[in-house]
Scaffold this motif. Structure first.
Motif, PDB file in Angstrom:
ATOM      1  N   GLY A 141     -10.260  -8.296   3.362  1.00  0.00           N
ATOM      2  CA  GLY A 141      -9.694  -6.966   3.145  1.00  0.00           C
ATOM      3  C   GLY A 141      -8.781  -6.948   1.936  1.00  0.00           C
ATOM      4  N   VAL A 142      -8.108  -5.828   1.772  1.00  0.00           N
ATOM      5  CA  VAL A 142      -7.147  -5.636   0.682  1.00  0.00           C
ATOM      6  C   VAL A 142      -5.742  -5.687   1.282  1.00  0.00           C
ATOM      7  CG1 VAL A 142      -6.327  -4.071  -1.102  1.00  0.00           C
ATOM      8  CG2 VAL A 142      -8.786  -4.287  -0.666  1.00  0.00           C
ATOM      9  N   TYR A 143      -4.910  -6.557   0.727  1.00  0.00           N
ATOM     10  CA  TYR A 143      -3.575  -6.809   1.259  1.00  0.00           C
ATOM     11  C   TYR A 143      -2.517  -6.494   0.205  1.00  0.00           C
ATOM     12  CZ  TYR A 143      -5.853  -9.540   5.002  1.00  0.00           C
ATOM     13  OH  TYR A 143      -6.627  -9.953   6.058  1.00  0.00           O
ATOM     14  N   PHE A 144      -1.332  -6.163   0.699  1.00  0.00           N
ATOM     15  CA  PHE A 144      -0.186  -5.966  -0.191  1.00  0.00           C
ATOM     16  C   PHE A 144       0.878  -7.020   0.138  1.00  0.00           C
ATOM     17  CE2 PHE A 144       4.062  -4.192  -0.993  1.00  0.00           C
ATOM     18  CZ  PHE A 144       3.959  -3.965  -2.355  1.00  0.00           C
ATOM     19  N   PHE A 145       1.428  -7.643  -0.925  1.00  0.00           N
ATOM     20  CA  PHE A 145       2.472  -8.657  -0.756  1.00  0.00           C
ATOM     21  C   PHE A 145       3.669  -8.297  -1.635  1.00  0.00           C
ATOM     22  CE2 PHE A 145      -1.521 -10.784   0.146  1.00  0.00           C
ATOM     23  CZ  PHE A 145      -1.241 -11.438   1.333  1.00  0.00           C
ATOM     24  N   ARG A 146       4.846  -8.610  -1.113  1.00  0.00           N
ATOM     25  CA  ARG A 146       6.069  -8.361  -1.868  1.00  0.00           C
ATOM     26  C   ARG A 146       7.066  -9.480  -1.575  1.00  0.00           C
ATOM     27  NH1 ARG A 146      11.065  -6.103  -2.150  1.00  0.00           N
ATOM     28  NH2 ARG A 146      11.460  -4.729  -3.943  1.00  0.00           N
ATOM     29  N   PHE A 147       7.878  -9.804  -2.587  1.00  0.00           N
ATOM     30  CA  PHE A 147       8.891 -10.832  -2.374  1.00  0.00           C
ATOM     31  C   PHE A 147      10.147 -10.475  -3.163  1.00  0.00           C
ATOM     32  CE2 PHE A 147       6.633 -12.191  -6.163  1.00  0.00           C
ATOM     33  CZ  PHE A 147       7.645 -12.605  -7.005  1.00  0.00           C
ATOM     34  N   ASN A 148      11.250 -11.017  -2.693  1.00  0.00           N
ATOM     35  CA  ASN A 148      12.527 -10.901  -3.391  1.00  0.00           C
ATOM     36  C   ASN A 148      13.210 -12.264  -3.329  1.00  0.00           C
ATOM     37  OD1 ASN A 148      14.796  -9.026  -4.490  1.00  0.00           O
ATOM     38  ND2 ASN A 148      15.807 -10.286  -2.926  1.00  0.00           N
ATOM     39  N   VAL A 149      13.726 -12.720  -4.471  1.00  0.00           N
ATOM     40  CA  VAL A 149      14.451 -13.990  -4.496  1.00  0.00           C
ATOM     41  C   VAL A 149      15.814 -13.785  -5.142  1.00  0.00           C
ATOM     42  CG1 VAL A 149      12.397 -15.436  -4.517  1.00  0.00           C
ATOM     43  CG2 VAL A 149      13.342 -14.650  -6.673  1.00  0.00           C
ATOM     44  N   MET A 150      16.766 -14.614  -4.722  1.00  0.00           N
ATOM     45  CA  MET A 150      18.136 -14.507  -5.221  1.00  0.00           C
ATOM     46  C   MET A 150      18.709 -15.905  -5.408  1.00  0.00           C
ATOM     47  SD  MET A 150      21.618 -14.764  -4.519  1.00  0.00           S
ATOM     48  CE  MET A 150      21.887 -14.737  -2.747  1.00  0.00           C
ATOM     49  N   ASP A 151      19.571 -16.033  -6.435  1.00  0.00           N
ATOM     50  CA  ASP A 151      20.284 -17.291  -6.649  1.00  0.00           C
ATOM     51  C   ASP A 151      21.673 -16.973  -7.190  1.00  0.00           C
ATOM     52  OD1 ASP A 151      20.344 -20.160  -6.574  1.00  0.00           O
ATOM     53  OD2 ASP A 151      20.356 -20.105  -8.761  1.00  0.00           O
ATOM     54  N   GLY A 221       4.118  -9.164   3.694  1.00  0.00           N
ATOM     55  CA  GLY A 221       2.742  -8.761   3.383  1.00  0.00           C
ATOM     56  C   GLY A 221       2.115  -8.040   4.563  1.00  0.00           C
ATOM     57  N   PHE A 222       1.093  -7.237   4.270  1.00  0.00           N
ATOM     58  CA  PHE A 222       0.361  -6.563   5.348  1.00  0.00           C
ATOM     59  C   PHE A 222      -1.009  -6.141   4.823  1.00  0.00           C
ATOM     60  CE2 PHE A 222       3.133  -3.501   3.249  1.00  0.00           C
ATOM     61  CZ  PHE A 222       2.282  -2.469   2.885  1.00  0.00           C
ATOM     62  N   LEU A 223      -1.906  -5.909   5.755  1.00  0.00           N
ATOM     63  CA  LEU A 223      -3.269  -5.492   5.431  1.00  0.00           C
ATOM     64  C   LEU A 223      -3.287  -3.998   5.156  1.00  0.00           C
ATOM     65  CD1 LEU A 223      -6.367  -6.051   5.357  1.00  0.00           C
ATOM     66  CD2 LEU A 223      -6.392  -5.530   7.791  1.00  0.00           C
ATOM     67  N   LEU A 224      -3.819  -3.626   3.983  1.00  0.00           N
ATOM     68  CA  LEU A 224      -3.973  -2.198   3.683  1.00  0.00           C
ATOM     69  C   LEU A 224      -5.222  -1.633   4.365  1.00  0.00           C
ATOM     70  CD1 LEU A 224      -3.106  -2.190  -0.130  1.00  0.00           C
ATOM     71  CD2 LEU A 224      -1.724  -1.274   1.730  1.00  0.00           C
ATOM     72  N   PHE A 225      -6.359  -2.319   4.213  1.00  0.00           N
ATOM     73  CA  PHE A 225      -7.595  -1.907   4.894  1.00  0.00           C
ATOM     74  C   PHE A 225      -8.594  -3.067   4.842  1.00  0.00           C
ATOM     75  CE2 PHE A 225      -7.639  -0.298   0.555  1.00  0.00           C
ATOM     76  CZ  PHE A 225      -8.802  -0.840   0.026  1.00  0.00           C
ATOM     77  N   PRO A 226      -9.414  -3.208   5.883  1.00  0.00           N
ATOM     78  CA  PRO A 226     -10.417  -4.291   5.917  1.00  0.00           C
ATOM     79  C   PRO A 226     -11.611  -3.947   5.037  1.00  0.00           C
ATOM     80  CG  PRO A 226     -10.585  -2.980   7.892  1.00  0.00           C
ATOM     81  CD  PRO A 226      -9.399  -2.436   7.131  1.00  0.00           C
ATOM     82  N   MET A 227     -12.380  -4.962   4.681  1.00  0.00           N
ATOM     83  CA  MET A 227     -13.591  -4.774   3.868  1.00  0.00           C
ATOM     84  C   MET A 227     -14.719  -5.615   4.466  1.00  0.00           C
ATOM     85  SD  MET A 227     -12.165  -4.734  -0.045  1.00  0.00           S
ATOM     86  CE  MET A 227     -13.815  -4.379  -0.647  1.00  0.00           C
TER      87      MET A 227
END
Length: 227
Positions: A141-151, A221-227
């Motif tokens: 499927g089509v997935y969306f991922f996001r991240f945030n990092v800090m130092d 992350g999460f699934l937007l829609f399966p394929m």
């Protein structure tokens, strides 16, 4: 006198023979008529029998056609049932979403290192492994991922790279000139096949910082829609 009597007798016999012959012909005619009637009745019966046989054959053909249609319908229903079961499994597997966080500082290391986020905030579908740091796509499927990092280390490099399998997809970094919290973040949409792995890596000599439950460093992350 005898001659007259004999002549009379002959005439009587002749009349009787004629009458008998006429009676015989009448009987024969009656028998022929009855025979013709019987033949006609037999012909009608043969016609009715032929018509009945034709109807029976037509009904048998109709039954065969109905059976063939029924077999086709059963096959189609079985196909639809299989498709419905596959769709149901796909829908069950489409409930995929996760958010994980760091709880302490990570790095710097001499080599690029996988970031393992131990704090699981959400892990619907259990596709993220807190022991390896890997997210494994349960379905294509089509997935969306996001991240945030800090130092927060002064004069140090910070950031992180997102990988699909062993291929780097993106890298976000910054140089912390001040002794202050430096943040970078990014997001991406990826088309994944079942079994593909997505994870975060800390480049060599980079560091990130977190404190307890502040969740400065998040990977989601999460699934937007399966394929």
């Amino acid at each position: 006198m005898k001659s007259a009597t004999a002549l009379l007798l002959i005439l009587c016999l002749s009349g009787a023979l004629v009458q008998a012959e006429m009676a015989s012909q009448s009987d024969i005619s009656a028998e022929l008529g009855a025979l013709r009637a019987s033949v006609e009745e037999l012909r009608l019966m043969e016609n009715r029998l032929a018509a009945s046989e034709s109807n029976v054959q037509a009904q048998e053909n109709t039954v065969k056609e109905l059976r063939a249609e029924l077999d086709v319908t059963k096959t189609e229903l079985l196909h639809y049932k299989e498709q419905a079961e596959k769709m149901e499994k796909k829908l069950d597997g489409s409930k995929v979403a996760f958010s994980v966080a760091l709880t302490e500082a990570v790095g710097p290391f001499r080599v690029e290192t996988t970031i393992i986020y131990p704090n699981i905030i959400t892990n619907i579908g259990n596709a993220y492994n807190a022991h390896t740091g890997f997210f494994t796509a349960p379905i294509s499927g089509v997935y969306f991922f996001r991240f945030n990092v800090m130092d927060s280390w002064k004069d140090s490099a910070m950031g992180a790279a997102l990988y699909k399998n062993n291929q780097r997809v993106l890298l976000n970094n910054a140089w912390n000139h001040w002794e202050d919290n430096e943040h970078v973040s990014n997001g991406v949409v990826l088309e994944l096949s079942q079994g593909d792995v997505v994870h975060m890596r800390l480049p060599a000599w980079y560091s990130v910082t977190d404190f307890g439950e502040h969740h400065f460093n998040i990977f989601s992350g999460f699934l937007l829609f399966p394929m």
